[in-house]
Motif scaffolding. Structure first.
Motif, PDB file in Angstrom:
ATOM      1  N   THR A  15       1.019  -1.092  -0.122  1.00 11.55           N
ATOM      2  CA  THR A  15       0.045  -0.125  -0.003  1.00 11.55           C
ATOM      3  C   THR A  15       0.764   1.122  -0.165  1.00 11.55           C
ATOM      4  O   THR A  15       0.522   2.304   0.394  1.00 11.55           O
ATOM      5  CB  THR A  15      -0.919   0.024   1.372  1.00 11.55           C
ATOM      6  OG1 THR A  15      -0.173  -0.058   2.436  1.00 11.55           O
ATOM      7  CG2 THR A  15      -1.908  -0.987   1.074  1.00 11.55           C
ATOM      8  N   SER A  45      -7.588   3.525  -6.121  1.00 17.36           N
ATOM      9  CA  SER A  45      -7.206   2.298  -5.419  1.00 17.36           C
ATOM     10  C   SER A  45      -6.490   1.252  -6.295  1.00 17.36           C
ATOM     11  O   SER A  45      -7.055   0.487  -7.050  1.00 17.36           O
ATOM     12  CB  SER A  45      -8.430   1.575  -5.308  1.00 17.36           C
ATOM     13  OG  SER A  45      -9.238   2.465  -4.319  1.00 17.36           O
ATOM     14  N   GLY A  48      -5.702  -3.010  -2.796  1.00 22.60           N
ATOM     15  CA  GLY A  48      -7.144  -3.110  -1.956  1.00 22.60           C
ATOM     16  C   GLY A  48      -7.969  -4.124  -2.573  1.00 22.60           C
ATOM     17  O   GLY A  48      -7.708  -4.922  -3.536  1.00 22.60           O
ATOM     18  N   ASP A  84      -4.516   4.777  -2.608  1.00 21.83           N
ATOM     19  CA  ASP A  84      -5.325   4.741  -1.223  1.00 21.83           C
ATOM     20  C   ASP A  84      -5.701   3.288  -0.620  1.00 21.83           C
ATOM     21  O   ASP A  84      -6.240   3.287   0.310  1.00 21.83           O
ATOM     22  CB  ASP A  84      -6.462   5.514  -1.242  1.00 21.83           C
ATOM     23  CG  ASP A  84      -7.439   4.897  -2.341  1.00 21.83           C
ATOM     24  OD1 ASP A  84      -7.620   3.850  -2.489  1.00 21.83           O
ATOM     25  OD2 ASP A  84      -8.234   5.567  -2.732  1.00 21.83           O
ATOM     26  N   ASP A  87      -8.698   2.470   1.447  1.00 18.40           N
ATOM     27  CA  ASP A  87      -8.989   3.036   2.701  1.00 18.40           C
ATOM     28  C   ASP A  87      -9.316   4.606   2.785  1.00 18.40           C
ATOM     29  O   ASP A  87      -8.454   5.328   2.197  1.00 18.40           O
ATOM     30  CB  ASP A  87      -7.594   2.874   3.456  1.00 18.40           C
ATOM     31  CG  ASP A  87      -7.620   3.181   4.606  1.00 18.40           C
ATOM     32  OD1 ASP A  87      -8.487   4.186   5.306  1.00 18.40           O
ATOM     33  OD2 ASP A  87      -7.158   2.358   5.420  1.00 18.40           O
ATOM     34  N   LEU A  90      -6.654   6.804   4.002  1.00 16.58           N
ATOM     35  CA  LEU A  90      -5.633   6.976   3.211  1.00 16.58           C
ATOM     36  C   LEU A  90      -5.804   7.933   1.989  1.00 16.58           C
ATOM     37  O   LEU A  90      -5.031   8.488   1.540  1.00 16.58           O
ATOM     38  CB  LEU A  90      -5.066   5.494   2.878  1.00 16.58           C
ATOM     39  CG  LEU A  90      -4.490   4.693   3.954  1.00 16.58           C
ATOM     40  CD1 LEU A  90      -3.993   3.430   3.093  1.00 16.58           C
ATOM     41  CD2 LEU A  90      -3.330   5.219   4.600  1.00 16.58           C
TER      42      LEU A  90
END
Length: 393
Positions: A15, A45, A48, A84, A87, A90
């Motif tokens: 991440t 994203s 994720g 991100d 999240d 984030l």
């Protein structure tokens, strides 16, 4: 183009923030960019639960091509793409870093489950435009300063319901909503819109399965309800797993199965062919990437030259970057965050040949641009286009 990775606190490498840069000058303010690179950001994203790495990668390919051809009035574009990880926290950190620390003049090529919801207020307060490559959450299509180039999953869901009832003439149209936090209510709105458009009622709505879980309970619910068309939301791997369950339950030929554009990929088709679950209908929010023609050929050439994966959703990243470049080229004064935002707010429209309609930017929460989508079907011979552009009434 240099690539560097930065940690976000104690996050894992998966991440980490990936920053893709063209040019190497000191950081400049979004309000006073001077003669240095034009900084453009993205919050996506990339990793994720529902990753969209192909979207910002396609935007980067466009900016790289622009730089190779001399940039914008001699200025290169420095593209900073933040991950991100799906999240919201984030996503918020990434947007503030891009705006307040890096001084981006705009965002383009973003594709995220959470960016729009987490950052709509930030973009509005800072006066920053985000031309998203793939809008996902409802906020992407209602917030000021965010203008996705795609039709979106909710528009696509309604279009698939409409295609099932009006083109496939299904009498018992059913909806499966694989639940995802923050977006499930949007699919209920899509169903209600279809009911209003057609004057009919949905035969069944099933929410028994979360996105990514074993879809068998949802397939069994559709079988019990006697559905002859089932629309479900999914990503590429989820669509394949869903259709495999459909086959195991003996329902492959008992109903038409329809899902969203994230499943419109070469990999998904290969899996569907290997597991003998062809027949799946998928909406395409852009001209089908498997086709040809000047617009598709140019998109494919740009991505292949950059080594980026040519997928349907990557057309969104490509188109959003093209739109931004068109606006940047039309600014006669110094290119700053303020002049870029002003240019979008006074924009009539930008020709976007991969879309079913020209791109428009309204800049208000009341914006409701005309959006269009097509339908393709997985066959032995590949993805076959089975509809024209669908413009919902």
């Amino acid at each position: 183009m240099n690539v560097r990775a930065r940690r976000l606190g104690m996050l894992s490498v998966a991440t980490a923030t990936i920053v893709m840069m063209a040019g190497c000058s000191p950081t400049s303010s979004g309000d006073d960019a001077g003669a240095g690179p034009i900084k453009v950001g993205a919050v996506s994203s990339i990793t994720g639960p529902a990753p969209f790495p192909d979207v910002p990668a396609a935007a980067e390919a466009v900016f790289r091509e622009v730089n190779e051809n001399g940039g914008i009035d001699g200025r290169t574009i420095e593209y900073l793409s933040e991950d991100d990880g799906g999240d919201p926290a984030l996503a918020g950190q990434a947007a503030r870093r891009l705006i307040d620390e890096e001084g981006v003049v705009a965002l383009a090529g973003s594709a995220s489950l959470v960016d729009c919801s987490a950052n709509a207020t930030v973009y509005a307060d800072r006066g920053v435009v985000s031309i998203a490559g793939a809008g996902v959450a409802p906020a992407c299509f209602t917030a000021s300063h965010i203008a996705p180039v795609n039709a979106g999953g909710f528009e696509g869901y309604t279009a698939l319901l409409y295609y099932a009832s009006e083109q496939l003439e299904a009498e018992r149209v059913c909806a499966v909503i694989l639940t995802v936090p923050g977006v499930t209510d949007g699919y209920h709105d899509s169903i209600r819109r279809w009911e209003d458009l057609t004057g009919t009622s949905i035969a069944m709505v099933d929410e028994s399965v979360a996105h990514g879980d074993d879809p068998t309970p949802a397939v069994l619910a559709a079988r019990s309800a006697g559905c002859d068309a089932v629309v479900f939301n999914s990503s590429e791997p989820v669509a394949a797993a869903f259709m495999n369950s459909v086959k195991r339950q003996g329902q492959l030929d008992e109903a038409a199965w329809l899902t969203l554009t994230a499943a419109f990929t070469d990999d998904a088709l290969t899996t569907l062919q290997q597991q003998d679950t062809l027949g799946l209908y998928v909406n395409s929010e852009f001209l089908p990437y498997t086709g040809s023609g000047p617009a598709v050929d140019q998109w494919r050439s740009t991505l292949e030259k950059a080594g980026a994966e040519p997928t349907s959703l990557s057309m969104g990243g490509y188109t959003s970057a093209k739109v931004l470049v068109s606006v940047l080229e039309g600014i006669d004064s110094e290119i700053t965050r303020e002049t870029v935002t002003d240019a979008f707010e006074s924009l009539d429209q930008v020709d976007a040949p991969l879309l079913g309609t020209p791109f428009t930017y309204e800049g208000t929460s009341e914006a409701d641009p005309d959006r269009a989508t097509m339908v393709v079907q997985a066959t032995d011979d590949g993805w076959e286009t089975v509809s024209d552009w669908i413009h919902l009434p």
